[in-house]
Write an enzyme that holds these catalytic residues in place. Structure first.
Site, mmCIF file in Angstrom:
data_model
loop_
_atom_site.group_PDB
_atom_site.id
_atom_site.type_symbol
_atom_site.label_atom_id
_atom_site.label_comp_id
_atom_site.label_asym_id
_atom_site.label_seq_id
_atom_site.Cartn_x
_atom_site.Cartn_y
_atom_site.Cartn_z
ATOM 1 C CD GLU A 1 21.076 -33.675 1.034
ATOM 2 O OE1 GLU A 1 20.844 -34.258 2.102
ATOM 3 O OE2 GLU A 1 20.270 -33.658 0.076
ATOM 4 C CD GLU B 1 14.107 -35.180 3.543
ATOM 5 O OE1 GLU B 1 14.420 -34.070 3.061
ATOM 6 O OE2 GLU B 1 14.959 -36.043 3.828
#
Ligand code: ARG
Ligand code: ZN
Length: 865
Positions: free
Chosen positions: A292, A314
């Site tokens: 994150e 991602e």
């Protein structure tokens, strides 16, 4: 409604700034939104909005009524053609939001999840990632129940109001898409620290958790500091705000979310203590906190143009978190575990009804595309750039990427462009097929040694199976790392005879591009043993003519740790397959010996030893079988495991004793490796008659959760003495800690034993279980759905039960239900009678008008396969 990548159109308007005001209430939260909007194309504006109660609309301060609301779109017509302000007031019901998408309540707190399309469940907006706006938020709530009021960016004002209320105003100076917006309000505990960035700025770090959990949040804080340091060092990337907050919540659909400056985490990826968390949880926290944090640059500063580009952020961020873990822990073991995970979960996805390229061409429900393919295969594709360009070339490409695209919403083609121009216009045209073609490529490799000519020939044939919508495939460009070992186990110097593309040979890199490639190596003075696809440089299925002797040699000698591991797996797989064909098959002596030499090798570190000795997963075994019989696979594996354990029981017992001496609890690679090997050895010994009591004993004296779960799962799986008492003691000790109860539920639902079915029904009624919490659904129902033997029970009861659960959970939380629906991905490979049962169940769900689009999309694809 199906959305297509090919239909992309730029937005008609840009929302430059948005000022939000929330009056928080459990069931009637008022949302006031004031937007400064610039028209780009025309004076009709379409805003997304779902489950909202519209109260009023104003344009430039005047009441406005030129709108209609239809199919979750609010269309405003006849708008000014110059910049204007739009004010909207609407109401939402956070308490009724059990889908956990948008603004909802978790425990006593308000929190949000907006990726990909949750913001439209908060207020009307251009809810797409290429609309970047500056957000300011005023939150008003009861001060006693919600002392903390948080949003993105910097706190610019706060104070008390009448009636016991208070407010806070936050401003995020960085323009961002709505999916990165976050809001939290609650009565929380916080731990604080600071980080000094490389340019000398102090960043305040805060981790918010439920009161009483402060002591369990230090590992997350340490992980955050390590992440910030690592990103500065390895990628030269520095944090850009003065504050970084992490909030842990118990009800969350995924692992965590990278909202700008205010990450919201599933509490499973924040909370850990040695008494309550296993080593894999400590590892997982470090990795997800890193993931994150790394999104702040790869995802937030540079974001996606549309959701078809999801792998842009991602795949890249998973690659970065994998490298972070590898730099901080054992690089070889990290790589082995990442590949093990890829093969166990992504390969089957790519071989089944949900198969899609890392850049999908269409979707019905975007939430269904947060997949192993987009994430993990996406990371493999980024890793291939890294292998092709080397670390320096890759980092040049990253610098270029930020130079060109900081502050923008871009595409995967833009990423490829940056990598290319930073590296002498490197030709990635064929490589781009990895973004468009689904399916796992297969490499068939044959080798030939010509004694007289001193030549070694390697022929590589690539093919990719058809996948839904893609009957034929073009060949991929893939980096293929290879070594040729001489009889002493050393790497030979490589020289190619027939080709001029020798420039990468010094690092053992071959380029595979055509359907068939032939490489002739010269000056090969003895028959070499080829170490193929080292470090799993290409994410493929490999089939070669290597012999058992070659594998044994590689297990003992390869300089590439990944291939030492892989050689052992290949041998084990061969034996398991032989056992499945013939129940009297005698396990290969060579394999038993090689396994023993790894066990007894004192130069191998503990964790690497444990992974090398582990048998392939059931899924690995099932991968090449048309209609797998999971019970038979389970039994064959079991038999092999018992044979190995009994053959080496003395050595195993002595290793176990060595590892059982008292030592201080540490969370480092060495200590975790020791616990992992001890757990593995315990599992081996527990299959040996004279050691059946060992697991119970280990459980009784365990002082950490890793030892506890290792022994508990062995007892449950093998139905060992002490199992029931242990489960009871465990429950009594931890019943108030939901994260620990998730382990307790999961271990019981995962047992292959036929009693598991009734057990699960009983556990559903236990007070620790709650159908509204995704972690609990996954721990109990999900574990059972992944339990191949029980899900595929001959009677059909396993899959009928899961179908029923999909329906029940879908009414509460479609994302959670959609994950359960993945259990049917094996549909095409089911035996006829089970397939009949599955077909009836799935058809009923697909045809019901109560079914969410999440579940509909998945199960209709399943039925069509
Ligand atoms: N961007 C998040 C992450 O990878 C995942 C959030 C996805 N959320 C969802 N509801 N599908 O870290
Ligand atoms: Zn992510």
């Amino acid at each position: 409604v199906v959305k297509y990548l090919a239909d992309y159109k730029a937005p008609t308007h840009k929302i430059e700034t948005v000022d939000l005001e929330f009056h928080l209430d459990d069931t009637q939260t008022q949302v006031f939104s004031k937007m400064k909007i610039t028209p780009v194309n025309g004076n009709t504006l379409e805003l997304n909005g779902e489950e909202l109660k519209l109260k009023s609309v104003k344009v430039n301060g005047e009441e406005f009524s030129n709108y209609k609301e239809e199919n979750e779109i609010l269309t405003l017509t006849g708008l000014p053609s110059e910049a204007f302000t739009l004010e909207i007031h609407n109401e939402i019901n956070p308490k009724a939001n059990t889908a956990l998408d948008g603004l909802y309540k978790s425990g006593g707190m308000f929190c949000s999840q907006n990726e990909p399309e949750g913001f439209r469940r908060i207020t009307y907006f251009i809810d797409r990632p290429d609309n970047l706006s500056v957000f300011t938020t005023k939150i008003i709530a009861d001060k006693k129940d919600y002392p903390f009021l948080l949003s993105n960016g910097n706190l610019i004002e706060s104070g008390d109001l009448e009636d016991g209320k208070h407010f806070a105003v936050w401003n995020d100076p960085f323009a961002k898409p709505a999916y990165l917006y976050a809001l939290v309000a609650g009565d929380l505990a916080v731990i604080e620290d600071t980080f000094k960035t490389k340019s000398g700025r102090d960043v305040k770090l805060q981790v918010f958790v439920d009161k009483g959990n402060e002591e369990k949040s230090h590992h997350a804080m340490e992980s955050l500091k390590k992440s910030m340091k690592w990103d500065e060092k390895r990628f030269r990337l520095e944090y850009d705000l003065d504050i970084y907050m992490i909030v842990a919540v118990d009800s969350f659909n995924m692992g965590a979310m990278e909202n700008k400056g205010l990450n919201i985490f599933n509490s499973a990826y924040v909370l850990a203590s040695k008494e309550t968390a296993e080593d894999r949880n400590f590892f997982g926290i470090e990795s997800v906190v890193g993931h994150e944090y790394f999104h702040n640059w790869t995802g937030n500063r540079v974001t996606c143009r549309d959701w078809f580009q999801l792998t842009l952020k991602e795949g890249l961020t998973v690659f970065r978190d994998q490298e972070f873990s590898a730099d901080l822990n054992s690089r070889s073991v990290c790589r082995i575990n990442d590949v093990r995970n890829l093969k166990a979960a992504q390969f089957p996805e790519d071989a089944g009804p949900q198969s899609h390229p890392i850049q999908p061409k269409s979707y019905i429900e975007m939430n269904n595309f947060y997949t192993m393919t987009i994430y993990e295969k996406g990371a493999e594709v980024i890793r291939m750039y890294h292998t092709l360009l080397g670390e320096e070339g890759f980092q040049r490409g990253m610098d270029k990427y930020f130079e060109l695209y900081d502050g923008q919403a871009v595409t995967t083609a833009d990423f490829t462009h940056a990598m290319s121009v930073a590296n002498d216009n490197y030709d990635f045209s064929q490589f781009r097929r990895w973004y468009d073609q689904a399916g796992t490529p297969v490499l068939d490799i044959t080798t030939k040694y010509d004694e007289a000519a001193k030549e070694f020939t390697l022929t590589v044939n690539q093919s990719t199976p058809a996948t839904p919508g893609q009957p034929t495939k073009e060949p991929f460009h893939m980096p293929f790392l290879l070594g040729l070992l001489d009889s002493a186990g050393n790497d030979m110097t490589l020289a190619l005879k027939n080709r001029d593309d020798q420039n990468d040979l010094d690092r053992g890199l071959l380029h595979i591009k055509a359907d068939t490639e032939t490489f002739v190596f010269a000056n090969v003075n003895e028959r070499p043993v080829a170490s193929l696809n080292r470090n799993f440089s290409a994410p493929v299925v490999l089939r070669s003519d290597l012999t058992d002797e070659d594998f044994v040699f590689l297990m003992a000698n390869d300089n590439d740790d990944f291939n030492r591991y892989e050689a052992g797996q290949a041998l084990a797989l061969k034996n398991i397959h032989a056992m499945l064909k013939d129940e009297n098959h005698q396990v290969d002596e060579l394999f038993i010996k090689a396994w023993g030499s790894i066990l007894n090798d004192n130069n191998i570190d503990e964790e690497f030893k444990a992974v090398c000795l582990s048998l392939p997963s059931m899924i690995d075994v099932a991968a090449t079988i048309d209609i797998p019989n999971y019970r038979a696979i389970h039994e064959a594996k079991d038999k092999l495991f018992k044979l190995l354990a009994n053959t080496y029981k003395l050595e195993l017992a002595s290793i176990y004793n060595d590892l059982s001496t008292e030592r201080p609890f540490k969370v480092d690679a060495k200590a975790m490796g020791e616990r992992k090997l001890r757990g593995f050895v315990l599992a081996c010994l527990s299959t040996v008659e004279e050691h059946k009591e060992l697991a119970r004993e280990c459980f009784k004296y365990a002082t950490n959760m890793t030892d506890m779960m290792n022994s508990l799962s062995v007892m449950v799986n093998e139905n060992l003495p002490g199992c029931q008492e242990s489960l009871k003691e465990f429950y009594d000790k931890f019943k108030d800690q939901t994260l620990v109860m998730q382990k307790w539920l999961s271990v019981q639902a995962s047992s292959c034993d036929d009693t598991t079915f009734d057990k699960v029904q009983e556990l559903m009624k236990d007070e620790v279980f709650d159908m509204n919490v995704p972690n609990l659904v996954s721990a109990l129902i999900g574990s059972f759905a992944r339990n191949k033997v029980q899900f595929n029970h001959e009677s059909g009861r396993g899959m009928k039960f899961i179908a029923e659960m999909i329906r029940k959970v879908d009414a509460i939380n479609p994302q959670s239900a959609s994950r359960l629906a993945g259990a049917f991905n094996d549909y095409r490979k089911m035996p006829a009678d089970l397939k009949e049962i599955a077909k009836a169940e799935l058809t009923a769900i697909v045809e019901s008008d109560k079914t969410s689009k999440n579940v509909y999309e998945k199960l209709s694809k399943t039925l069509n396969s």
